[in-house]
Design a protein around this motif. Structure first.
Motif, PDB file in Angstrom:
ATOM      1  N   ALA A  78      34.760 -10.578  49.850  1.00  0.00           N
ATOM      2  CA  ALA A  78      33.942 -10.350  50.873  1.00  0.00           C
ATOM      3  C   ALA A  78      33.741  -8.862  51.344  1.00  0.00           C
ATOM      4  O   ALA A  78      32.925  -8.674  52.547  1.00  0.00           O
ATOM      5  N   TRP A  79      34.469  -7.693  50.813  1.00  0.00           N
ATOM      6  CA  TRP A  79      34.485  -6.487  51.211  1.00  0.00           C
ATOM      7  C   TRP A  79      33.070  -6.225  50.614  1.00  0.00           C
ATOM      8  O   TRP A  79      32.491  -6.636  49.705  1.00  0.00           O
ATOM      9  N   PRO A  80      32.405  -5.036  51.355  1.00  0.00           N
ATOM     10  CA  PRO A  80      31.238  -4.538  50.853  1.00  0.00           C
ATOM     11  C   PRO A  80      30.908  -4.087  49.532  1.00  0.00           C
ATOM     12  O   PRO A  80      29.979  -4.110  48.930  1.00  0.00           O
ATOM     13  N   ASP A  81      32.250  -3.639  48.935  1.00  0.00           N
ATOM     14  CA  ASP A  81      31.997  -3.341  47.421  1.00  0.00           C
ATOM     15  C   ASP A  81      32.526  -4.416  46.533  1.00  0.00           C
ATOM     16  O   ASP A  81      32.508  -3.931  45.535  1.00  0.00           O
ATOM     17  N   GLY A  82      32.747  -5.181  47.017  1.00  0.00           N
ATOM     18  CA  GLY A  82      33.229  -6.668  46.145  1.00  0.00           C
ATOM     19  C   GLY A  82      34.575  -6.419  45.845  1.00  0.00           C
ATOM     20  O   GLY A  82      35.122  -7.029  44.943  1.00  0.00           O
ATOM     21  N   GLY A  83      35.120  -5.397  46.860  1.00  0.00           N
ATOM     22  CA  GLY A  83      36.725  -5.295  46.530  1.00  0.00           C
ATOM     23  C   GLY A  83      37.217  -4.139  45.386  1.00  0.00           C
ATOM     24  O   GLY A  83      38.381  -4.192  44.906  1.00  0.00           O
ATOM     25  N   PRO A 129      31.370 -12.121  64.972  1.00  0.00           N
ATOM     26  CA  PRO A 129      32.234 -12.747  63.698  1.00  0.00           C
ATOM     27  C   PRO A 129      31.290 -12.472  62.487  1.00  0.00           C
ATOM     28  O   PRO A 129      29.972 -12.320  62.635  1.00  0.00           O
ATOM     29  N   SER A 130      31.950 -12.309  61.269  1.00  0.00           N
ATOM     30  CA  SER A 130      31.340 -12.132  60.119  1.00  0.00           C
ATOM     31  C   SER A 130      30.474 -13.540  59.838  1.00  0.00           C
ATOM     32  O   SER A 130      30.383 -14.698  60.431  1.00  0.00           O
ATOM     33  N   ASP A 131      29.476 -13.194  58.647  1.00  0.00           N
ATOM     34  CA  ASP A 131      28.490 -14.373  58.602  1.00  0.00           C
ATOM     35  C   ASP A 131      29.135 -15.661  57.986  1.00  0.00           C
ATOM     36  O   ASP A 131      28.789 -16.595  58.616  1.00  0.00           O
ATOM     37  N   ASP A 132      30.251 -15.632  57.421  1.00  0.00           N
ATOM     38  CA  ASP A 132      30.687 -16.767  56.760  1.00  0.00           C
ATOM     39  C   ASP A 132      31.401 -17.518  58.025  1.00  0.00           C
ATOM     40  O   ASP A 132      31.413 -18.724  58.123  1.00  0.00           O
ATOM     41  N   VAL A 133      32.087 -16.732  59.050  1.00  0.00           N
ATOM     42  CA  VAL A 133      32.740 -17.338  60.006  1.00  0.00           C
ATOM     43  C   VAL A 133      31.695 -17.959  60.995  1.00  0.00           C
ATOM     44  O   VAL A 133      31.889 -19.196  61.621  1.00  0.00           O
ATOM     45  N   ALA A 134      30.575 -17.177  61.198  1.00  0.00           N
ATOM     46  CA  ALA A 134      29.241 -17.675  61.884  1.00  0.00           C
ATOM     47  C   ALA A 134      28.863 -18.861  61.771  1.00  0.00           C
ATOM     48  O   ALA A 134      28.783 -19.808  62.415  1.00  0.00           O
ATOM     49  N   GLU A 135      28.930 -19.134  60.323  1.00  0.00           N
ATOM     50  CA  GLU A 135      28.490 -20.446  59.723  1.00  0.00           C
ATOM     51  C   GLU A 135      29.548 -21.498  60.048  1.00  0.00           C
ATOM     52  O   GLU A 135      28.942 -22.561  60.279  1.00  0.00           O
ATOM     53  N   LEU A 136      30.713 -21.282  59.931  1.00  0.00           N
ATOM     54  CA  LEU A 136      31.890 -22.410  60.270  1.00  0.00           C
ATOM     55  C   LEU A 136      31.905 -22.705  61.660  1.00  0.00           C
ATOM     56  O   LEU A 136      31.916 -23.851  62.081  1.00  0.00           O
ATOM     57  N   LEU A 137      31.606 -21.625  62.534  1.00  0.00           N
ATOM     58  CA  LEU A 137      31.460 -22.088  64.096  1.00  0.00           C
ATOM     59  C   LEU A 137      30.139 -22.859  64.443  1.00  0.00           C
ATOM     60  O   LEU A 137      30.254 -23.383  65.470  1.00  0.00           O
ATOM     61  N   THR A 138      29.337 -23.184  63.585  1.00  0.00           N
ATOM     62  CA  THR A 138      28.202 -24.331  63.768  1.00  0.00           C
ATOM     63  C   THR A 138      28.975 -25.683  63.802  1.00  0.00           C
ATOM     64  O   THR A 138      28.282 -26.775  64.093  1.00  0.00           O
ATOM     65  N   SER A 139      29.828 -25.833  62.892  1.00  0.00           N
ATOM     66  CA  SER A 139      30.612 -27.142  63.054  1.00  0.00           C
ATOM     67  C   SER A 139      31.202 -27.751  64.313  1.00  0.00           C
ATOM     68  O   SER A 139      31.469 -26.888  65.112  1.00  0.00           O
ATOM     69  N   GLU A 140      31.063 -28.852  64.509  1.00  0.00           N
ATOM     70  CA  GLU A 140      31.374 -29.454  65.757  1.00  0.00           C
ATOM     71  C   GLU A 140      32.891 -29.593  65.877  1.00  0.00           C
ATOM     72  O   GLU A 140      33.734 -29.629  67.130  1.00  0.00           O
ATOM     73  N   HIS A 141      33.780 -29.103  64.703  1.00  0.00           N
ATOM     74  CA  HIS A 141      35.223 -29.332  64.848  1.00  0.00           C
ATOM     75  C   HIS A 141      35.710 -27.907  65.189  1.00  0.00           C
ATOM     76  O   HIS A 141      36.901 -27.591  65.215  1.00  0.00           O
ATOM     77  N   TRP A 142      34.979 -26.835  65.150  1.00  0.00           N
ATOM     78  CA  TRP A 142      35.356 -25.463  65.441  1.00  0.00           C
ATOM     79  C   TRP A 142      35.058 -24.708  66.660  1.00  0.00           C
ATOM     80  O   TRP A 142      33.984 -25.288  67.117  1.00  0.00           O
TER      81      TRP A 142
END
Length: 232
Positions: free
Chosen positions: A111-116, A190-203
């Motif tokens: 997830a790092w900008p340079d791919g780690g 939040p980062s994009d991956d977290v923002a996507e998870l936050l669309t879940s009804e469980h989060w």
């Protein structure tokens, strides 16, 4: 009552939660801060990413914990997210405190900008470890000089394989009952991956007006949030 299992981020041990523990214990909950293999008092123990996942699962099963509120900060969101899917019958909630979240088949550094690339190079240069961060790394996060000194002096080099090995999810994160605590000082979204998870009804999303180490900068407020998540 809940059983809080608390896992701090990279380079840190269970000591990082010291100022949070009394608040949770005073409310009558079980409190179980955990140091992952290879860190703090467990330095010298070989560790890959699945070692850290197993550390968490073993802690829960060894103590036969139920109603577990599994809390991961920063890096430890990666093993915590995986472990949560393996103890789902014991899990009340998984809480990510300004944390990374695992993606199946991907390492922490992806997830790092340079791919780690820089982290991988640093690990190679430091005999397989991610070195301790300098004082400047902690500035601008709402920490006092004393708190920064505690972080620097309490840190230990982090086992590199835990950062570069891929995650293995047994179930989608979005299906787990979860809360994400976003520390907004300097990085409000939040980062994009977290923002996507936050669309879940469980989060659910909870914000804290502080920096990346709230267990030191705002321990009583973080404890209040955790108690609220546990249903206090």
């Amino acid at each position: 009552m809940a059983n809080f299992v608390l896992v701090a981020g990279a380079r840190l041990g269970s000591w990082a939660w010291d100022e949070v523990l009394p608040h949770l214990g005073a409310a009558g909950h079980g409190v179980h801060p955990l140091t992952l293999s290879g860190l703090a008092e467990k330095q010298g123990v070989p560790a890959g990413q699945q070692t850290h996942v197993q550390d968490i699962v073993d802690e829960v099963e060894r103590q036969d914990l139920r109603e577990v509120v599994l809390v991961g900060h920063s890096y430890s969101g990666i093993p915590v997210g995986q472990a949560a899917g393996r103890i789902v019958d014991r899990l009340a909630r998984v809480v990510f405190v300004d944390a990374s979240v695992p993606a199946d088949g991907e390492p922490f550094v992806s997830a790092w900008p340079d791919g780690g690339a820089m982290v991988r190079a640093s690990i190679v240069e430091n005999s397989g470890f991610w070195p301790v961060a300098p004082t400047a790394h902690y500035e601008g996060h709402g920490l006092t000089d004393e708190q920064i000194t505690r972080l620097v002096e309490g840190s230990t080099p982090h086992p590199g394989a835990t950062l570069t090995e891929p995650a293995a999810l047994e179930r989608p994160l979005g299906d787990l009952p979860a809360a994400y605590v976003k520390c907004t000082l300097g990085d409000p979204e939040p980062s994009d991956d977290v923002a996507e998870l936050l669309t879940s009804e469980h989060w659910q999303l909870i914000e804290m007006d502080t920096g990346h180490w709230p267990m030191l900068s705002q321990p009583s407020e973080l404890a209040r949030i955790l108690l609220g998540i546990a249903g206090e």
